[in-house]
Design a protein around this motif. Sequence first.
Motif, PDB file in Angstrom:
ATOM      1  N   GLY A 305     -78.900  76.384  -6.312  1.00 14.69           N
ATOM      2  CA  GLY A 305     -78.198  76.175  -5.077  1.00 14.69           C
ATOM      3  C   GLY A 305     -77.108  74.967  -5.303  1.00 14.69           C
ATOM      4  O   GLY A 305     -77.110  74.245  -6.359  1.00 14.69           O
ATOM      5  N   PRO A 306     -76.655  74.242  -4.228  1.00 17.35           N
ATOM      6  CA  PRO A 306     -76.124  73.068  -4.487  1.00 17.35           C
ATOM      7  C   PRO A 306     -76.325  72.032  -4.745  1.00 17.35           C
ATOM      8  O   PRO A 306     -77.943  71.838  -4.537  1.00 17.35           O
ATOM      9  N   PRO A 307     -76.079  71.007  -5.210  1.00 12.96           N
ATOM     10  CA  PRO A 307     -76.722  69.446  -5.352  1.00 12.96           C
ATOM     11  C   PRO A 307     -77.863  69.173  -4.514  1.00 12.96           C
ATOM     12  O   PRO A 307     -79.032  68.853  -5.133  1.00 12.96           O
ATOM     13  N   GLU A 308     -77.799  69.042  -3.336  1.00 15.62           N
ATOM     14  CA  GLU A 308     -78.758  68.669  -2.609  1.00 15.62           C
ATOM     15  C   GLU A 308     -80.017  69.579  -2.446  1.00 15.62           C
ATOM     16  O   GLU A 308     -81.011  68.906  -2.261  1.00 15.62           O
ATOM     17  N   VAL A 309     -79.946  70.855  -2.631  1.00 20.05           N
ATOM     18  CA  VAL A 309     -80.986  71.652  -2.583  1.00 20.05           C
ATOM     19  C   VAL A 309     -81.805  71.442  -3.853  1.00 20.05           C
ATOM     20  O   VAL A 309     -83.121  71.225  -4.193  1.00 20.05           O
ATOM     21  N   CYS A 310     -80.904  71.176  -5.079  1.00 25.04           N
ATOM     22  CA  CYS A 310     -81.499  71.099  -6.238  1.00 25.04           C
ATOM     23  C   CYS A 310     -82.305  69.608  -6.423  1.00 25.04           C
ATOM     24  O   CYS A 310     -83.550  69.582  -7.042  1.00 25.04           O
ATOM     25  N   ILE A 311     -81.911  68.884  -5.797  1.00 26.09           N
ATOM     26  CA  ILE A 311     -82.463  67.308  -5.490  1.00 26.09           C
ATOM     27  C   ILE A 311     -83.654  67.590  -4.856  1.00 26.09           C
ATOM     28  O   ILE A 311     -84.621  67.034  -5.327  1.00 26.09           O
ATOM     29  N   GLN A 312     -83.783  68.259  -3.902  1.00 28.54           N
ATOM     30  CA  GLN A 312     -84.900  68.663  -2.735  1.00 28.54           C
ATOM     31  C   GLN A 312     -86.111  69.196  -3.781  1.00 28.54           C
ATOM     32  O   GLN A 312     -87.186  68.914  -3.618  1.00 28.54           O
ATOM     33  N   ARG A 313     -85.385  70.350  -4.562  1.00 32.08           N
ATOM     34  CA  ARG A 313     -86.404  71.197  -5.177  1.00 32.08           C
ATOM     35  C   ARG A 313     -87.221  70.231  -6.209  1.00 32.08           C
ATOM     36  O   ARG A 313     -88.347  70.249  -6.469  1.00 32.08           O
ATOM     37  N   ARG A 315     -87.407  66.959  -6.669  1.00 36.23           N
ATOM     38  CA  ARG A 315     -87.935  65.669  -6.041  1.00 36.23           C
ATOM     39  C   ARG A 315     -89.674  66.257  -5.644  1.00 36.23           C
ATOM     40  O   ARG A 315     -90.538  65.563  -5.620  1.00 36.23           O
ATOM     41  N   ALA A 316     -89.739  67.359  -5.014  1.00 37.32           N
ATOM     42  CA  ALA A 316     -90.935  68.002  -4.635  1.00 37.32           C
ATOM     43  C   ALA A 316     -91.843  68.259  -5.908  1.00 37.32           C
ATOM     44  O   ALA A 316     -93.126  67.806  -5.753  1.00 37.32           O
ATOM     45  N   LEU A 317     -91.214  68.529  -7.035  1.00 32.61           N
ATOM     46  CA  LEU A 317     -92.266  68.590  -8.281  1.00 32.61           C
ATOM     47  C   LEU A 317     -92.323  67.063  -8.613  1.00 32.61           C
ATOM     48  O   LEU A 317     -93.616  66.836  -9.275  1.00 32.61           O
ATOM     49  N   ALA A 318     -91.624  66.237  -8.610  1.00 38.55           N
ATOM     50  CA  ALA A 318     -91.839  64.920  -9.060  1.00 38.55           C
ATOM     51  C   ALA A 318     -92.860  64.303  -8.222  1.00 38.55           C
ATOM     52  O   ALA A 318     -93.682  63.368  -8.749  1.00 38.55           O
ATOM     53  N   ASP A 319     -92.971  64.795  -7.173  1.00 33.23           N
ATOM     54  CA  ASP A 319     -93.952  64.384  -6.193  1.00 33.23           C
ATOM     55  C   ASP A 319     -95.407  64.460  -6.486  1.00 33.23           C
ATOM     56  O   ASP A 319     -96.403  64.123  -6.104  1.00 33.23           O
ATOM     57  N   LEU A 320     -95.540  65.618  -7.331  1.00 32.73           N
ATOM     58  CA  LEU A 320     -96.875  66.344  -7.814  1.00 32.73           C
ATOM     59  C   LEU A 320     -96.973  65.635  -9.279  1.00 32.73           C
ATOM     60  O   LEU A 320     -98.360  65.712  -9.860  1.00 32.73           O
ATOM     61  N   GLY A 321     -96.308  64.786  -9.691  1.00 34.98           N
ATOM     62  CA  GLY A 321     -96.670  64.063 -10.845  1.00 34.98           C
ATOM     63  C   GLY A 321     -95.750  64.154 -12.037  1.00 34.98           C
ATOM     64  O   GLY A 321     -96.078  63.786 -12.833  1.00 34.98           O
ATOM     65  N   ILE A 322     -94.695  64.993 -11.866  1.00 36.76           N
ATOM     66  CA  ILE A 322     -94.008  65.365 -13.045  1.00 36.76           C
ATOM     67  C   ILE A 322     -93.221  64.321 -13.476  1.00 36.76           C
ATOM     68  O   ILE A 322     -92.194  63.897 -12.299  1.00 36.76           O
ATOM     69  N   GLU A 323     -92.991  63.849 -14.562  1.00 33.27           N
ATOM     70  CA  GLU A 323     -92.232  62.703 -15.093  1.00 33.27           C
ATOM     71  C   GLU A 323     -90.960  63.012 -15.774  1.00 33.27           C
ATOM     72  O   GLU A 323     -90.233  62.121 -16.059  1.00 33.27           O
ATOM     73  N   ARG A 324     -91.028  64.411 -16.417  1.00 34.40           N
ATOM     74  CA  ARG A 324     -89.966  64.917 -17.144  1.00 34.40           C
ATOM     75  C   ARG A 324     -89.646  66.167 -17.010  1.00 34.40           C
ATOM     76  O   ARG A 324     -90.493  67.174 -16.715  1.00 34.40           O
ATOM     77  N   PHE A 325     -88.365  66.601 -16.787  1.00 33.51           N
ATOM     78  CA  PHE A 325     -87.823  67.982 -16.676  1.00 33.51           C
ATOM     79  C   PHE A 325     -86.901  68.218 -17.923  1.00 33.51           C
ATOM     80  O   PHE A 325     -86.287  67.791 -18.312  1.00 33.51           O
ATOM     81  N   VAL A 326     -87.431  69.422 -18.550  1.00 30.64           N
ATOM     82  CA  VAL A 326     -86.645  70.158 -19.500  1.00 30.64           C
ATOM     83  C   VAL A 326     -85.790  71.327 -18.693  1.00 30.64           C
ATOM     84  O   VAL A 326     -86.567  72.141 -18.293  1.00 30.64           O
ATOM     85  N   ILE A 327     -84.582  71.057 -18.827  1.00 29.35           N
ATOM     86  CA  ILE A 327     -83.789  72.020 -17.989  1.00 29.35           C
ATOM     87  C   ILE A 327     -83.281  73.350 -18.861  1.00 29.35           C
ATOM     88  O   ILE A 327     -82.282  73.034 -19.786  1.00 29.35           O
ATOM     89  N   SER A 328     -83.406  74.206 -18.422  1.00 29.06           N
ATOM     90  CA  SER A 328     -82.544  75.605 -18.850  1.00 29.06           C
ATOM     91  C   SER A 328     -81.590  75.773 -17.863  1.00 29.06           C
ATOM     92  O   SER A 328     -81.822  76.253 -16.934  1.00 29.06           O
ATOM     93  N   GLY A 329     -80.225  75.649 -18.082  1.00 26.34           N
ATOM     94  CA  GLY A 329     -79.124  75.870 -17.212  1.00 26.34           C
ATOM     95  C   GLY A 329     -78.654  77.168 -17.449  1.00 26.34           C
ATOM     96  O   GLY A 329     -79.232  78.259 -18.092  1.00 26.34           O
ATOM     97  N   PRO A 330     -77.386  77.623 -16.756  1.00 26.76           N
ATOM     98  CA  PRO A 330     -76.705  78.749 -16.763  1.00 26.76           C
ATOM     99  C   PRO A 330     -76.064  79.003 -17.979  1.00 26.76           C
ATOM    100  O   PRO A 330     -75.747  78.368 -18.950  1.00 26.76           O
ATOM    101  N   ALA A 331     -76.223  80.570 -18.214  1.00 29.47           N
ATOM    102  CA  ALA A 331     -75.631  80.983 -19.563  1.00 29.47           C
ATOM    103  C   ALA A 331     -73.950  81.063 -19.487  1.00 29.47           C
ATOM    104  O   ALA A 331     -73.515  80.936 -18.139  1.00 29.47           O
ATOM    105  N   SER A 332     -73.313  81.039 -20.590  1.00 32.25           N
ATOM    106  CA  SER A 332     -71.875  81.374 -20.651  1.00 32.25           C
ATOM    107  C   SER A 332     -71.739  82.199 -21.573  1.00 32.25           C
ATOM    108  O   SER A 332     -72.628  82.194 -22.548  1.00 32.25           O
ATOM    109  N   GLY A 333     -70.291  82.243 -21.998  1.00 28.33           N
ATOM    110  CA  GLY A 333     -70.068  83.282 -23.224  1.00 28.33           C
ATOM    111  C   GLY A 333     -69.733  84.695 -22.685  1.00 28.33           C
ATOM    112  O   GLY A 333     -69.658  84.971 -21.562  1.00 28.33           O
ATOM    113  N   PRO A 334     -69.463  85.797 -23.484  1.00 30.04           N
ATOM    114  CA  PRO A 334     -69.162  86.976 -23.307  1.00 30.04           C
ATOM    115  C   PRO A 334     -69.929  87.724 -22.482  1.00 30.04           C
ATOM    116  O   PRO A 334     -69.635  88.642 -21.534  1.00 30.04           O
ATOM    117  N   SER A 335     -71.406  87.594 -22.344  1.00 25.87           N
ATOM    118  CA  SER A 335     -72.191  88.449 -21.607  1.00 25.87           C
ATOM    119  C   SER A 335     -72.451  87.887 -20.248  1.00 25.87           C
ATOM    120  O   SER A 335     -73.423  88.584 -19.573  1.00 25.87           O
TER     121      SER A 335
END
Length: 359
Positions: A305-313, A315-335
């Motif tokens: 989603g847009p930035p504000e949705v990502c922030i909200q989502r 933040r809900a995990l951070a509120d559970l005690g998550i201190e670190r996010f390992v981010i897998s982002g969008p793919a790019s390239g021929p496929s």
Amino acid sequence: MVEFWTTSVGRPDSVVRAAVQAEERGWDGFGTPYAPTMAFDPYVVLSAVARETSRLQVAPWVATPASHTPASAAGSIKSVQALSGGRAILGLGRGDSAMAYLGMAPAPLKFFEAYTSRLRNYLQDEPQPFDLDLDGGGHFPPVDRLGLAQTAKQARFGLFMKGIESVPLDLVGTGPRVLGIAARHADRVTTAVGADPARVAWAVGVVREAREAAGVTRPVSLGSWVPVAVTDDLAVGRQMLSGTATSMARFTAMYGKVVAPVSDSDREVYERIHDTYTLAGHFREGSEQSKVVPDDFFDRFAVIGPPEVCIQRLRALADLGIERFVISGPASGPSASSTPEQAERGIRQFEEEVMPALR
């Protein structure tokens, strides 16, 4: 403060460039995979990354028991620790594609716990008895057979390895038994259950209960590995994350049966992903397994989603005690369905709008 980690794979020079860019753009940590038949040696690459960066934490993401004996794995990451000035972390998992391409399934749980326990002792410079059962199958006889007048009596680092700062162990887990092993032995635990708060809350609860049952009192840092696509177009975001989300979702049904409490409808999705899974489509957009996943599952498992949705989502995990996010982002390239420009725009929005809002 919440940490953000990113990953990259490729030729060593390109991975080093990606790490330098990640540091410049404000990421806290950087990982590159252990996959001996598909990627370059992560410890060699991370050593080069350490020399070209000054702040970025670095880790193999993730090592497996098939990569090294406990002593060898600890020695490799301690070398990175020395070169980086104390910025190394050892990410560890049971193994998946890296081991599959060697003809092996993930490490058995009993072996994995013994391996993890010994590895952490090496990382923390704690001496331990010899254990020949961990030499890869008991192939080597004990040193006593040599009849030496004097020999080592316990396993520990010495000589030039003395004085190197200890290295935290970050164990990645999905099911209750691996999360329990992580709770008992790791310094950091990273859940790989997606971004649904109910699933993450369950995983965090498993870790906390296992620590309490084992009487573990040392601090533990909780992290979450999540797929994220910053975009206003949900359909494009789902497609961009289709390979990442389905590959991560498969961890919940690695052997065909779901290993966590989920709804009946989600159970069917996890098991369909397993039944249609092709190794050639591992973490690849548009794979066969991604075609059996409904949109609502993607929307809960990943953050889209847009930035504000990502922030909200997040933040809900951070509120559970998550201190670190390992981010897998969008793919790019021929496929990829997105253009490199679309993918880059989403990444920059994440860096410039999402990360600062959560720190």
